[in-house]
Design a protein around this motif. Structure first.
Motif, PDB file in Angstrom:
ATOM      1  N   LEU A 292       0.848  -1.204   0.000  1.00 28.53           N
ATOM      2  CA  LEU A 292       0.000   0.000   0.000  1.00 28.53           C
ATOM      3  C   LEU A 292       0.877   1.245   0.000  1.00 28.53           C
ATOM      4  N   LEU A 349      -5.532   5.303   0.233  1.00 19.93           N
ATOM      5  CA  LEU A 349      -5.637   4.562   1.489  1.00 19.93           C
ATOM      6  C   LEU A 349      -6.563   5.196   2.483  1.00 19.93           C
ATOM      7  N   LEU A 356      -9.265  -4.221  -1.342  1.00 16.64           N
ATOM      8  CA  LEU A 356      -8.208  -4.521  -0.373  1.00 16.64           C
ATOM      9  C   LEU A 356      -8.593  -5.645   0.593  1.00 16.64           C
ATOM     10  N   ALA A 362      -0.269  -7.124   4.449  1.00 19.00           N
ATOM     11  CA  ALA A 362      -0.130  -5.817   3.796  1.00 19.00           C
ATOM     12  C   ALA A 362       1.157  -5.163   4.270  1.00 19.00           C
ATOM     13  N   VAL A 364       3.035  -1.436   4.440  1.00 16.98           N
ATOM     14  CA  VAL A 364       2.774   0.011   4.332  1.00 16.98           C
ATOM     15  C   VAL A 364       4.093   0.683   4.678  1.00 16.98           C
TER      16      VAL A 364
END
Ligand code: SAH
Length: 466
Positions: A292, A349, A356, A362, A364
């Motif tokens: 992300l 986001l 998602l 995930a 980030v």
């Protein structure tokens, strides 16, 4: 037509300062199409409500118009006096202009502060889309939406439903933002009935939509409807919104741009970071993974090289970054079996996004510090409440470490686009709160060379769903 705004911020009477309207007064404003009245049905330290009542005069409304603009009876007999339409937007701009512009001399800090606010619109005409459209436009902006649809005529239920809704919107946001959302979105529901489409509507849309419209998943539809389906204006609006959505040009190449790159090159921190993140993802056993805020796709390339990851999705708000990522990863030329594993998606986001959902993990990496603090709250929910991956590996700069970089003037951030940089204590407090709130556990790891006193340049939190 009635718009009420309530807050439970303490003291709630601050609403009077923000709206520049005294809670004890009943005030009337003359507008070109009728009158607007402002009064407070409820004034208290715990909850205060301000009402804006629009009294649209159908005769004043058509004054000065040439005859061929619309059929005659329709000019006088219509729903305009009773519903929230572009007239309400005009009234918001004229009567609540200072609040919409975020000006308040007496309470400057209040203007910037997200407050618990509720707006109630009585009645909103929703043409095409119904309650679902109301949700699709307001929910991505963080609102809790309640709608009550009214029948065409209570005496004749067999006539069915009307297009009119009572809509209640609740959010913690600044008053200026709330008013800007209402200003733009109310005429959007009304669709074809927009009486105010001129070239300056485009400027108004972009001005009031600044900071949120460019990232809204329904920006196409909002723009098209707001501009009354005028294709030229619509195309120009989208082009300009796209420019706004890609402000992070400095992020696109970490070599030789801005102070962060120079600083970090000396320790090749970027590579260490991706190495550490990759190790955490690998250890989790994840098969599907989101990157992300993937930027130019450096981590994606490493993920692609590992067989373990069967489904890899990179998301970024910057279209230009995604284009560069696509080129660097040579997505066009990958053999089919490789290409099936990876995709790039454009999104923000800070908006709830169905794409998602259902991922094992995930990453980030160095993204949250680019989000404005109020947007950070939206991000927390988008990721930890709605997407809910099994594991989240998140990194952000450690501000404690900044004193080690002699070239970085004290108090400066590592990159001009950073909105904040957290100390270890700040990051750990934030991460622990988020984890507890959403049913995750969190552990912390340093990334880069560790100094005994100030720690490592990057801090990493690994969240695991309980
Ligand atoms: N993760 C990459 C890039 C970090 S730079 C890396 O480690 O190299 C921060 C990235 O976050 C930029 O590409 C920027 O476009 C992206 N970004 C900023 N705000 C975002 C948002 N709201 N939604 C998605 N991406 C965002």
């Amino acid at each position: 037509m009635l718009l009420t705004l309530s807050t439970t911020h303490a003291p709630a009477t601050d609403l009077g300062y923000l709206l520049h309207k005294h809670p004890d007064k009943f005030q009337t404003f003359n507008l070109s199409f009728g009158q607007a009245h402002v009064f407070y049905p409820e004034v208290g330290a715990e909850r205060t409500t301000a009402s804006l009542l629009l009294d649209v005069d159908p005769v004043a409304m058509v004054r000065g118009k040439t005859r061929e603009q619309s059929f005659l009876l329709g000019q006088y007999v219509n729903d305009r006096p009773y519903v929230a339409s572009s007239f309400l937007s005009v009234a918001i701009a004229q009567v609540y202009g200072s609040a919409l512009g975020g000006r308040c001399k007496e309470r400057e800090e209040l203007v910037q502060t997200p407050l618990p606010l509720t707006a109630r619109i009585e009645l909103l005409p929703v043409r095409g889309g119904g309650a679902e459209l109301v949700r699709r436009l307001f929910e991505p902006l963080g609102y809790q939406v309640e709608t009550v649809r009214h029948p065409l005529d209570e005496q004749f239920p067999e006539w069915g439903e009307s297009p009119y809704f009572t809509v209640t919107l609740t959010n913690t946001t600044t008053l200026a933002e709330l008013l800007a959302h209402l200003y733009v979105l109310i005429p959007v529901f009304d669709n074809g009935k927009h009486y105010f489409v001129g070239d300056d509507e485009l400027e108004k849309l972009l001005e009031k939509g600044a900071g949120w419209l460019a990232h809204h998943p329904e920006k196409d539809q909002i723009t098209r409807r707001y501009l009354g389906h005028r294709p030229n204006l619509y195309r120009e609006a989208l082009a300009r919104l796209l420019e706004e959505a890609t402000p992070d040009e400095g992020e696109e190449d970490f070599t030789g741009l801005g102070p962060e790159s120079t600083l970090e090159r000396t320790v090749s921190l970027n590579e260490q970071r991706h190495g550490t993140v990759l190790a955490a993802l690998r250890a989790s056993g994840a098969r599907s993974v989101l990157d992300l805020g993937c930027g130019e796709g450096k981590l994606l390339r490493e993920l692609l090289a590992e067989r373990q990851f069967e489904k890899i999705v990179g998301m970024d708000v910057s279209v230009r970054s995604l284009e560069i990522a696509s080129r660097r990863l040579r997505l066009e030329r990958l053999p089919d079996r490789q290409a099936e594993r990876i995709s790039l998606i454009h999104g923000s986001l800070t908006y709830r996004d169905q794409r998602l959902a259902n991922f094992d993990a995930a990453a980030v990496v160095e993204v949250i510090e680019h989000l404005d603090p109020p947007r950070l709250t939206a991000f927390e929910r988008v990721l930890f409440e709605f997407a809910r991956p099994g594991i989240v590996v998140l990194t952000t700069p450690n501000r404690d470490y900044n004193i080690k970089w002699e070239t970085l003037p004290a108090g400066n951030f590592r990159h001009p686009d950073h909105r904040f940089e957290w100390t270890r204590a700040e990051f750990e407090a934030w991460a622990t709160r988020i984890a507890t709130q959403h049913g995750y556990t969190v552990g912390f790891l340093p990334v880069g060379p560790v100094d005994e006193v100030v720690g490592s340049p990057t801090q990493m939190g690994v969240f695991e769903r309980e």
